[in-house]
Design a protein around this motif. Structure first.
Motif, PDB file in Angstrom:
ATOM      1  N   LYS A 112      42.610  23.113  49.764  1.00 43.34           N
ATOM      2  CA  LYS A 112      41.473  22.308  49.302  1.00 43.34           C
ATOM      3  C   LYS A 112      41.657  21.860  47.859  1.00 43.34           C
ATOM      4  O   LYS A 112      41.313  20.742  47.494  1.00 43.34           O
ATOM      5  N   THR A 113      42.203  22.744  47.032  1.00 42.88           N
ATOM      6  CA  THR A 113      42.461  22.384  45.629  1.00 42.88           C
ATOM      7  C   THR A 113      43.440  21.225  45.570  1.00 42.88           C
ATOM      8  O   THR A 113      43.220  20.237  44.854  1.00 42.88           O
ATOM      9  N   ALA A 114      44.518  21.327  46.342  1.00 38.60           N
ATOM     10  CA  ALA A 114      45.532  20.268  46.367  1.00 38.60           C
ATOM     11  C   ALA A 114      44.949  18.956  46.904  1.00 38.60           C
ATOM     12  O   ALA A 114      45.241  17.875  46.381  1.00 38.60           O
ATOM     13  N   ALA A 115      44.114  19.067  47.944  1.00 38.53           N
ATOM     14  CA  ALA A 115      43.515  17.862  48.543  1.00 38.53           C
ATOM     15  C   ALA A 115      42.586  17.163  47.556  1.00 38.53           C
ATOM     16  O   ALA A 115      42.572  15.929  47.462  1.00 38.53           O
ATOM     17  N   ARG A 116      41.819  17.941  46.802  1.00 38.95           N
ATOM     18  CA  ARG A 116      40.895  17.333  45.822  1.00 38.95           C
ATOM     19  C   ARG A 116      41.683  16.621  44.718  1.00 38.95           C
ATOM     20  O   ARG A 116      41.282  15.543  44.266  1.00 38.95           O
ATOM     21  N   LEU A 117      42.787  17.222  44.305  1.00 36.07           N
ATOM     22  CA  LEU A 117      43.632  16.569  43.292  1.00 36.07           C
ATOM     23  C   LEU A 117      44.171  15.241  43.823  1.00 36.07           C
ATOM     24  O   LEU A 117      44.199  14.238  43.103  1.00 36.07           O
ATOM     25  N   GLU A 118      44.581  15.234  45.088  1.00 34.46           N
ATOM     26  CA  GLU A 118      45.083  13.985  45.684  1.00 34.46           C
ATOM     27  C   GLU A 118      44.004  12.913  45.696  1.00 34.46           C
ATOM     28  O   GLU A 118      44.266  11.746  45.418  1.00 34.46           O
ATOM     29  N   GLU A 119      42.775  13.328  46.042  1.00 30.65           N
ATOM     30  CA  GLU A 119      41.654  12.366  46.061  1.00 30.65           C
ATOM     31  C   GLU A 119      41.442  11.748  44.684  1.00 30.65           C
ATOM     32  O   GLU A 119      41.027  10.595  44.576  1.00 30.65           O
ATOM     33  N   LEU A 120      41.728  12.515  43.651  1.00 28.30           N
ATOM     34  CA  LEU A 120      41.542  12.023  42.281  1.00 28.30           C
ATOM     35  C   LEU A 120      42.770  11.262  41.779  1.00 28.30           C
ATOM     36  O   LEU A 120      42.818  10.854  40.618  1.00 28.30           O
ATOM     37  N   GLY A 121      43.778  11.078  42.650  1.00 21.47           N
ATOM     38  CA  GLY A 121      44.989  10.368  42.248  1.00 21.47           C
ATOM     39  C   GLY A 121      45.881  11.193  41.344  1.00 21.47           C
ATOM     40  O   GLY A 121      46.674  10.649  40.563  1.00 21.47           O
ATOM     41  N   ALA A 122      45.737  12.532  41.436  1.00 19.91           N
ATOM     42  CA  ALA A 122      46.486  13.432  40.550  1.00 19.91           C
ATOM     43  C   ALA A 122      47.199  14.488  41.389  1.00 19.91           C
ATOM     44  O   ALA A 122      47.001  15.686  41.195  1.00 19.91           O
ATOM     45  N   ALA A 123      48.006  14.039  42.338  1.00 19.56           N
ATOM     46  CA  ALA A 123      48.651  14.968  43.271  1.00 19.56           C
ATOM     47  C   ALA A 123      49.393  16.081  42.530  1.00 19.56           C
ATOM     48  O   ALA A 123      50.036  15.843  41.510  1.00 19.56           O
ATOM     49  N   ALA A 124      49.266  17.309  43.050  1.00 22.34           N
ATOM     50  CA  ALA A 124      49.914  18.460  42.418  1.00 22.34           C
ATOM     51  C   ALA A 124      51.432  18.340  42.516  1.00 22.34           C
ATOM     52  O   ALA A 124      51.967  17.837  43.506  1.00 22.34           O
ATOM     53  N   ASP A 125      52.116  18.820  41.479  1.00 22.89           N
ATOM     54  CA  ASP A 125      53.574  18.845  41.482  1.00 22.89           C
ATOM     55  C   ASP A 125      54.101  20.040  42.266  1.00 22.89           C
ATOM     56  O   ASP A 125      55.240  20.036  42.721  1.00 22.89           O
ATOM     57  N   PHE A 126      53.256  21.063  42.409  1.00 19.07           N
ATOM     58  CA  PHE A 126      53.673  22.252  43.145  1.00 19.07           C
ATOM     59  C   PHE A 126      52.473  22.895  43.816  1.00 19.07           C
ATOM     60  O   PHE A 126      51.437  23.117  43.193  1.00 19.07           O
ATOM     61  N   VAL A 127      52.605  23.167  45.130  1.00 16.99           N
ATOM     62  CA  VAL A 127      51.596  23.904  45.895  1.00 16.99           C
ATOM     63  C   VAL A 127      52.334  25.032  46.611  1.00 16.99           C
ATOM     64  O   VAL A 127      53.265  24.773  47.370  1.00 16.99           O
ATOM     65  N   PRO A 128      51.967  26.292  46.357  1.00 18.39           N
ATOM     66  CA  PRO A 128      52.685  27.388  47.008  1.00 18.39           C
ATOM     67  C   PRO A 128      52.472  27.376  48.515  1.00 18.39           C
ATOM     68  O   PRO A 128      51.471  26.859  49.003  1.00 18.39           O
ATOM     69  N   PRO A 129      53.418  27.959  49.275  1.00 24.49           N
ATOM     70  CA  PRO A 129      53.337  27.919  50.739  1.00 24.49           C
ATOM     71  C   PRO A 129      52.142  28.669  51.313  1.00 24.49           C
ATOM     72  O   PRO A 129      51.637  28.321  52.367  1.00 24.49           O
ATOM     73  N   GLU A 130      51.688  29.712  50.635  1.00 22.14           N
ATOM     74  CA  GLU A 130      50.478  30.399  51.070  1.00 22.14           C
ATOM     75  C   GLU A 130      49.390  30.151  50.048  1.00 22.14           C
ATOM     76  O   GLU A 130      49.666  29.946  48.870  1.00 22.14           O
ATOM     77  N   PHE A 131      48.134  30.188  50.529  1.00 21.37           N
ATOM     78  CA  PHE A 131      47.038  29.744  49.671  1.00 21.37           C
ATOM     79  C   PHE A 131      46.446  30.877  48.839  1.00 21.37           C
ATOM     80  O   PHE A 131      45.238  31.048  48.774  1.00 21.37           O
ATOM     81  N   VAL A 132      47.325  31.674  48.229  1.00 21.94           N
ATOM     82  CA  VAL A 132      46.845  32.773  47.389  1.00 21.94           C
ATOM     83  C   VAL A 132      47.669  32.793  46.113  1.00 21.94           C
ATOM     84  O   VAL A 132      48.788  32.313  46.066  1.00 21.94           O
ATOM     85  N   ALA A 133      47.081  33.378  45.067  1.00 23.68           N
ATOM     86  CA  ALA A 133      47.716  33.381  43.750  1.00 23.68           C
ATOM     87  C   ALA A 133      49.093  34.034  43.774  1.00 23.68           C
ATOM     88  O   ALA A 133      50.036  33.564  43.130  1.00 23.68           O
ATOM     89  N   ASP A 134      49.230  35.128  44.545  1.00 25.76           N
ATOM     90  CA  ASP A 134      50.507  35.846  44.576  1.00 25.76           C
ATOM     91  C   ASP A 134      51.641  34.952  45.064  1.00 25.76           C
ATOM     92  O   ASP A 134      52.787  35.070  44.621  1.00 25.76           O
ATOM     93  N   SER A 135      51.323  34.039  45.969  1.00 27.20           N
ATOM     94  CA  SER A 135      52.335  33.130  46.501  1.00 27.20           C
ATOM     95  C   SER A 135      52.788  32.150  45.424  1.00 27.20           C
ATOM     96  O   SER A 135      53.957  31.763  45.371  1.00 27.20           O
ATOM     97  N   LEU A 136      51.870  31.759  44.544  1.00 29.58           N
ATOM     98  CA  LEU A 136      52.235  30.877  43.431  1.00 29.58           C
ATOM     99  C   LEU A 136      53.270  31.565  42.549  1.00 29.58           C
ATOM    100  O   LEU A 136      54.286  30.981  42.174  1.00 29.58           O
ATOM    101  N   LEU A 137      53.026  32.827  42.241  1.00 29.63           N
ATOM    102  CA  LEU A 137      53.938  33.583  41.386  1.00 29.63           C
ATOM    103  C   LEU A 137      55.316  33.716  42.020  1.00 29.63           C
ATOM    104  O   LEU A 137      56.336  33.521  41.373  1.00 29.63           O
ATOM    105  N   GLU A 138      55.321  34.052  43.323  1.00 25.63           N
ATOM    106  CA  GLU A 138      56.596  34.295  44.005  1.00 25.63           C
ATOM    107  C   GLU A 138      57.436  33.036  44.151  1.00 25.63           C
ATOM    108  O   GLU A 138      58.660  33.091  44.176  1.00 25.63           O
TER     109      GLU A 138
END
Length: 275
Positions: A112-138
């Protein structure tokens, strides 16, 4: 109720919750998508808004960081609330996430965070494969060493794991309050009545704070016997941190969503109620 069922989806959601009444603990303004998905599975949705999203106590730290945003390498956003707050404060300065400095990359935790950024024309450069903070770190695409990171987050009650881990990896992390999630004044009348009559099949929790606030609201409504209305109700969590809070405050959990999103939550509900 038994041990949490960590399942991996696969059931057709249509009709999976026919005739079931599900209380959904979402922020007051964020019930829409959850309602749509649960109703598509045949459930009757009871609103249990356990969070009221509002501004932090002061905007100064976020505003100061955004005034200096070209000095950061990454902006890490872990919720749509964070996205909305950052965008709103930028707009006050005549700026926008879509027009961020070229040197600033955005990481988004969650679909949802990534989708909202796309709606604002600010697509994320990185989205982790799982939707939890630990996945971002890994899975973070670069070494944290020497990076300057901006982490807008909830004012209280959120996890500090991202800031701590990136700091340990040699990054310079600036954490700022972008919003606050507070406890509502009371339960909606219809949801309270359904709980009193034993007409709720499951309660879904979307964060540790929704668990804590739900406990407060139940205690306010039912007094010292506030856990009694929950005895025949399945307790379903969206992810590991929320599950831990259920175990700590409610003493049990019946299912955990996998993946950790709303679709996974609907499926976890169906699994918990199937037996």
């Amino acid at each position: 109720m038994g041990t949490p069922d960590h399942h991996s989806g696969g059931t057709n959601a249509a009709g999976a919750l026919d005739g079931r009444r599900i209380a959904v603990t979402r922020a007051e303004r964020q019930l829409g998508e959850a309602r749509r998905l649960f109703e598509a599975a045949g459930a009757e949705v009871l609103d249990l808004p356990a969070l009221v999203i509002g501004p932090p106590d002061e905007w100064g730290p976020l505003d100061d960081a955004l005034a200096d945003w070209d000095s950061f390498h990454w902006l890490i956003l872990s919720s749509t609330n964070g996205v909305e707050a950052v965008q709103a404060r930028l707009e006050r300065r005549g700026q926008a996430l879509a027009h961020r400095p070229r040197s600033l990359k955005i990481a988004a935790v969650g679909r949802k965070t990534a989708a909202r950024l796309e709606e604002l024309g600010a697509a994320a450069d990185f989205v982790p494969p799982e939707f939890v903070a630990d996945s971002l770190l890994e899975n973070f695409p670069v070494s944290g060493w020497g990076l300057r990171l901006l982490l807008p987050r909830v004012q209280s009650g959120g996890r500090t794991v991202l800031a701590e881990a990136f700091s340990a990896a040699g990054a310079r992390v600036v954490e700022v309050a972008a919003y606050e999630s507070r406890c509502p004044e009371g339960l909606p009348t219809s949801t309270l009545a359904a709980l009193e009559r034993g007409q709720v099949d499951a309660i879904t929790f979307s964060s540790g704070k929704t668990v804590r606030h739900t406990c407060q609201l139940l205690e306010q409504a039912f007094g010292s016997n506030w856990k009694e209305p929950l005895e025949r109700i399945a307790l379903v969590s969206i992810g590991p941190q929320t599950s831990q809070m259920c175990q700590a405050l409610l003493g049990r959990l019946d299912a955990e969503a996998s993946p950790h999103d709303l679709a996974g939550l609907v499926e976890a509900c169906a699994q918990a109620l199937r037996g």
